[in-house]
Design a protein around this motif. Structure first.
Motif, PDB file in Angstrom:
ATOM      1  N   LEU A  53      16.500 -22.727  -5.782  1.00 36.41           N
ATOM      2  CA  LEU A  53      17.369 -21.653  -5.324  1.00 36.41           C
ATOM      3  C   LEU A  53      17.414 -21.664  -3.801  1.00 36.41           C
ATOM      4  N   PRO A  54      18.526 -21.244  -3.213  1.00 37.57           N
ATOM      5  CA  PRO A  54      18.567 -21.156  -1.751  1.00 37.57           C
ATOM      6  C   PRO A  54      17.670 -20.033  -1.256  1.00 37.57           C
ATOM      7  N   GLN A  55      17.115 -20.198  -0.053  1.00 32.36           N
ATOM      8  CA  GLN A  55      16.313 -19.153   0.561  1.00 32.36           C
ATOM      9  C   GLN A  55      17.198 -18.289   1.450  1.00 32.36           C
ATOM     10  N   HIS A  56      17.236 -17.010   1.179  1.00 31.48           N
ATOM     11  CA  HIS A  56      18.019 -16.077   1.974  1.00 31.48           C
ATOM     12  C   HIS A  56      17.389 -15.956   3.367  1.00 31.48           C
ATOM     13  N   PRO A  57      18.177 -16.090   4.450  1.00 34.03           N
ATOM     14  CA  PRO A  57      17.584 -16.105   5.794  1.00 34.03           C
ATOM     15  C   PRO A  57      17.005 -14.770   6.238  1.00 34.03           C
ATOM     16  N   TYR A  58      17.389 -13.667   5.620  1.00 31.28           N
ATOM     17  CA  TYR A  58      16.899 -12.351   6.046  1.00 31.28           C
ATOM     18  C   TYR A  58      15.947 -11.713   5.047  1.00 31.28           C
ATOM     19  N   LEU A  59      15.497 -12.501   4.064  1.00 34.43           N
ATOM     20  CA  LEU A  59      14.511 -12.033   3.098  1.00 34.43           C
ATOM     21  C   LEU A  59      13.212 -12.812   3.244  1.00 34.43           C
ATOM     22  N   ALA A  60      12.107 -12.195   2.836  1.00 38.89           N
ATOM     23  CA  ALA A  60      10.860 -12.940   2.688  1.00 38.89           C
ATOM     24  C   ALA A  60      11.073 -14.052   1.667  1.00 38.89           C
ATOM     25  N   ALA A  61      10.101 -14.926   1.550  1.00 39.33           N
ATOM     26  CA  ALA A  61      10.247 -16.098   0.687  1.00 39.33           C
ATOM     27  C   ALA A  61      10.600 -15.700  -0.744  1.00 39.33           C
ATOM     28  N   ASN A  62      11.386 -16.560  -1.401  1.00 37.12           N
ATOM     29  CA  ASN A  62      11.740 -16.333  -2.805  1.00 37.12           C
ATOM     30  C   ASN A  62      10.479 -16.097  -3.635  1.00 37.12           C
ATOM     31  N   GLY A  63      10.581 -15.146  -4.549  1.00 37.61           N
ATOM     32  CA  GLY A  63       9.443 -14.798  -5.387  1.00 37.61           C
ATOM     33  C   GLY A  63       8.568 -13.708  -4.808  1.00 37.61           C
ATOM     34  N   ARG A  64       8.763 -13.382  -3.521  1.00 34.14           N
ATOM     35  CA  ARG A  64       7.923 -12.369  -2.883  1.00 34.14           C
ATOM     36  C   ARG A  64       8.701 -11.144  -2.421  1.00 34.14           C
ATOM     37  N   ASN A  65      10.040 -11.180  -2.453  1.00 32.64           N
ATOM     38  CA  ASN A  65      10.791 -10.258  -1.609  1.00 32.64           C
ATOM     39  C   ASN A  65      11.410  -9.037  -2.279  1.00 32.64           C
ATOM     40  N   SER A  66      11.471  -8.972  -3.600  1.00 34.52           N
ATOM     41  CA  SER A  66      12.185  -7.851  -4.222  1.00 34.52           C
ATOM     42  C   SER A  66      11.880  -7.794  -5.715  1.00 34.52           C
ATOM     43  N   MET A  67      12.377  -6.740  -6.355  1.00 34.33           N
ATOM     44  CA  MET A  67      12.139  -6.561  -7.782  1.00 34.33           C
ATOM     45  C   MET A  67      12.594  -7.771  -8.588  1.00 34.33           C
ATOM     46  N   HIS A  68      13.735  -8.346  -8.212  1.00 35.97           N
ATOM     47  CA  HIS A  68      14.296  -9.462  -8.974  1.00 35.97           C
ATOM     48  C   HIS A  68      14.100 -10.806  -8.280  1.00 35.97           C
ATOM     49  N   ASN A  69      13.143 -10.861  -7.339  1.00 37.71           N
ATOM     50  CA  ASN A  69      12.569 -12.107  -6.810  1.00 37.71           C
ATOM     51  C   ASN A  69      13.300 -12.755  -5.644  1.00 37.71           C
ATOM     52  N   ASP A  70      14.638 -12.641  -5.583  1.00 35.25           N
ATOM     53  CA  ASP A  70      15.395 -13.398  -4.587  1.00 35.25           C
ATOM     54  C   ASP A  70      16.797 -12.815  -4.486  1.00 35.25           C
ATOM     55  N   SER A 164      17.343   5.708  -7.819  1.00 36.47           N
ATOM     56  CA  SER A 164      17.372   5.708  -6.351  1.00 36.47           C
ATOM     57  C   SER A 164      15.982   5.443  -5.781  1.00 36.47           C
ATOM     58  N   GLY A 165      15.946   4.640  -4.724  1.00 36.00           N
ATOM     59  CA  GLY A 165      14.697   4.339  -4.041  1.00 36.00           C
ATOM     60  C   GLY A 165      13.904   3.193  -4.622  1.00 36.00           C
ATOM     61  N   ALA A 166      14.250   2.734  -5.834  1.00 32.95           N
ATOM     62  CA  ALA A 166      13.448   1.689  -6.480  1.00 32.95           C
ATOM     63  C   ALA A 166      13.758   0.293  -5.940  1.00 32.95           C
ATOM     64  N   TYR A 167      14.990   0.091  -5.475  1.00 28.02           N
ATOM     65  CA  TYR A 167      15.413  -1.248  -5.083  1.00 28.02           C
ATOM     66  C   TYR A 167      15.266  -1.429  -3.569  1.00 28.02           C
ATOM     67  N   PHE A 168      14.054  -1.786  -3.142  1.00 30.15           N
ATOM     68  CA  PHE A 168      13.812  -2.117  -1.745  1.00 30.15           C
ATOM     69  C   PHE A 168      13.580  -3.618  -1.618  1.00 30.15           C
ATOM     70  N   TYR A 169      13.432  -4.099  -0.396  1.00 29.97           N
ATOM     71  CA  TYR A 169      13.141  -5.525  -0.213  1.00 29.97           C
ATOM     72  C   TYR A 169      12.207  -5.737   0.967  1.00 29.97           C
ATOM     73  N   LEU A 170      11.568  -6.901   0.992  1.00 28.30           N
ATOM     74  CA  LEU A 170      10.797  -7.370   2.143  1.00 28.30           C
ATOM     75  C   LEU A 170      11.677  -8.304   2.951  1.00 28.30           C
ATOM     76  N   ASP A 171      11.772  -8.057   4.256  1.00 23.21           N
ATOM     77  CA  ASP A 171      12.611  -8.920   5.078  1.00 23.21           C
ATOM     78  C   ASP A 171      11.846 -10.162   5.523  1.00 23.21           C
ATOM     79  N   ASP A 172      12.470 -10.965   6.374  1.00 24.73           N
ATOM     80  CA  ASP A 172      11.873 -12.235   6.774  1.00 24.73           C
ATOM     81  C   ASP A 172      10.650 -12.061   7.676  1.00 24.73           C
ATOM     82  N   GLN A 173      10.344 -10.823   8.071  1.00 18.24           N
ATOM     83  CA  GLN A 173       9.128 -10.537   8.827  1.00 18.24           C
ATOM     84  C   GLN A 173       8.151  -9.688   8.018  1.00 18.24           C
ATOM     85  N   ASP A 174       8.299  -9.701   6.699  1.00 14.76           N
ATOM     86  CA  ASP A 174       7.423  -8.980   5.770  1.00 14.76           C
ATOM     87  C   ASP A 174       7.473  -7.467   5.949  1.00 14.76           C
ATOM     88  N   ARG A 175       8.577  -6.957   6.448  1.00 16.53           N
ATOM     89  CA  ARG A 175       8.743  -5.517   6.581  1.00 16.53           C
ATOM     90  C   ARG A 175       9.509  -4.968   5.384  1.00 16.53           C
TER      91      ARG A 175
END
Length: 516
Positions: A53-70, A164-175
């Motif tokens: 899968l492509p790596q999104h430039p503004y997300l943490a690494a695939n598999g680490r960044n959100s409820m649905h992984n990428d 509401s509030g459940a779908y957050f993400y980790l960005d490319d700086q782990d925030r």
């Protein structure tokens, strides 16, 4: 003389504030109320899958960044989950208040868990040590209007029908980037401020309350007369804009550099699922239609295409609303899939994504499961041209579920035909996974679910279950625990970078991994 609801509510909220300050750092295990076989099945062998899968430039690494992984919401991991070798199990009680489920799990670059936990009074972020589940830091989030309303009306469905509030993400700086109940998008970092002492800190905050109606119930507002429209989900696009959607169909963007906000609304439509992002656009499903969006030079959301679907005649048992229960799953660079909400049997729908496509977008519409026993409120797994879907029909939530025999069950794998003439069913399993967000390990070819067996004493024994991706065969089940506290209650399971599976359960979090 009975105590008025206002006094009950005040007591509960005060208790929440007091108890919230005394959560233990070391994990207290979740109580199991019976015994059952600890392991069923056999040791599995790894049969890895090809693809990437492509790596999104503004997300943490695939598999680490959100409820649905990428960004594609594939629900697939390139790390290997457990094979069933001398499984180790540990749990953490998530709160001293009712509830305490930790349903959303992300991982920083060093493997620490950043999880969203929810009890009957509030949401909070928790930073946990891997496997030990030791609490390192916590960050309280504002009480959601639906939580307040549930306490006021003593109706837990108010909580269960609000995403509401459940779908957050980790960005490319782990925030963490998350929308809170005060219509703010927060960017929250974590750091070790001194040896062994960690802290969350909000580093950016954007107030959208002037852009999104917020006449919502709350401790300081018992009666709302206007519109209350909570922000459902946030995700970045490939240009760095933060997209957000609301329950009442608002779709917007936030430029994190300038703070500029642009928005539009899908009138009469509701959005209660997460959404997906690729280079070619932003994919959002409402309770009426599947959409592809793009942003113009100002950041204004524009509809690229719209495909209505059969939304049925009403909300199904366990569903959040009268519409698709799935976050759009992107497959490669060509397809997007969802399910509809048709009355007798829901259908898998697969569309061509190409914005220049001039013909019919719908590649296949395949009925799922049995008549009058077909529903899903969880996203599909997508890998290559394959889609795995579970049947949630008959399950409501851990607060009220009594009729366990009414859960229909069923898991199926469907492949898109190479000539794009339709889809075909590859296999079907009768196993029951009533509410979990399913996940696939590409590294070993196992799809993971969460199932149950009802014991003679009437309690349920809850199991992590592994199915072979190629055949659908059940390989093994690992006991998590017995009783309602271990009910999954619509939470995801996640695979950590070290191969540990984490499952959100009604009272907290369970970790399962193979012994060396």
């Amino acid at each position: 003389m009975s105590m008025p609801k206002s006094s009950i509510l005040g007591t509960l909220l005060c208790s929440a504030l007091l108890l919230g300050c005394t959560e233990p750092m070391d994990p207290a295990p979740i109580t199991s109320v019976g015994s059952a076989p600890a392991f069923i099945g056999e040791l599995a062998r790894a049969h890895p899958l090809s693809g990437s899968l492509p790596q999104h430039p503004y997300l943490a690494a695939n598999g680490r960044n959100s409820m649905h992984n990428d960004g594609h919401a594939s629900d697939s991991y390139t790390v290997a989950g457990p094979l069933g070798h001398k499984p180790q199990v540990r749990s953490r009680d998530g709160s001293r208040l009712p509830g305490g489920s930790c349903p959303v799990h992300t991982f920083d670059r060093d493997g620490r868990l950043i999880v969203l936990c929810a009890n009957l009074a509030y949401f909070e972020l928790q930073l946990l040590e891997p496997r030990t589940l030791k609490l390192l830091a916590r960050y309280r989030l504002p009480t959601r209007p639906s939580t307040f309303e549930a306490l006021l009306t003593l109706n837990p469905d108010k909580i269960m029908s609000d995403s509401s509030g459940a779908y957050f993400y980790l960005d490319d700086q782990d925030r963490v980037v998350i929308a809170d109940a005060q219509q703010r998008i927060q960017r929250i970092a974590h750091a070790e401020v001194q040896p062994g002492h960690w802290q969350f800190k909000a580093v950016d905050q954007w107030d959208l309350s002037g852009e999104v109606p917020h006449d919502c119930l709350g401790p300081r507002r018992w009666f709302g007369q206007g519109e209350c429209d909570p922000i459902t989900a946030v995700m970045p696009d490939y240009n760095g804009l933060i997209w957000w959607v609301t329950r009442r169909g608002r779709v917007g963007t936030l430029d994190p550099d300038s703070g500029a906000v642009q928005k539009m609304q899908l009138i009469g439509e509701e959005i209660q699922n997460g959404f997906s992002v690729a280079k070619d656009g932003v994919y959002i499903v409402s309770d009426h239609a599947m959409y592809r969006f793009e942003a113009d030079a100002r950041g204004m959301p524009l509809v690229g295409w719209r495909e209505p679907y059969d939304r049925g005649s009403g909300r199904k048992s366990g569903s959040i609303n009268q519409g698709s229960g799935t976050t759009p799953t992107l497959l490669g660079e060509r397809y997007v899939s969802i399910t509809d909400n048709a009355d007798e049997r829901i259908n898998l729908l697969v569309y061509r994504r190409d914005p220049r496509w001039g013909g019919a977008r719908l590649i296949c519409k395949m009925p799922l499961f049995e008549r009058n026993a077909s529903a899903t409120d969880n996203s599909a797994i997508g890998w290559g041209n394959s889609i795995l879907i579970e049947n949630n029909h008959g399950y409501s939530n851990a607060f009220v579920q009594k009729e366990w025999h009414a859960i229909s069950g069923g898991i199926t794998r469907i492949d898109i035909l190479e000539d794009e003439s339709g889809c075909e069913q590859v296999w079907h399993s009768e196993e029951r996974a009533p509410s979990v967000v399913q996940k696939l390990s590409v590294a070993n070819g196992l799809a993971y679910y969460y199932s149950y067996d009802t014991l003679k004493n009437g309690e349920n024994a809850w199991y992590l279950m592994a199915l072979d991706y190629h055949s659908g065969r059940t390989m093994f089940k690992v006991l998590a625990g017995v009783g309602t506290a271990y009910d999954n209650n619509w939470s995801p399971l996640s695979i950590a970078p070290d191969g540990t599976v984490y499952v959100g359960v009604y009272k907290g979090l369970v970790a399962i991994w193979d012994a060396p």
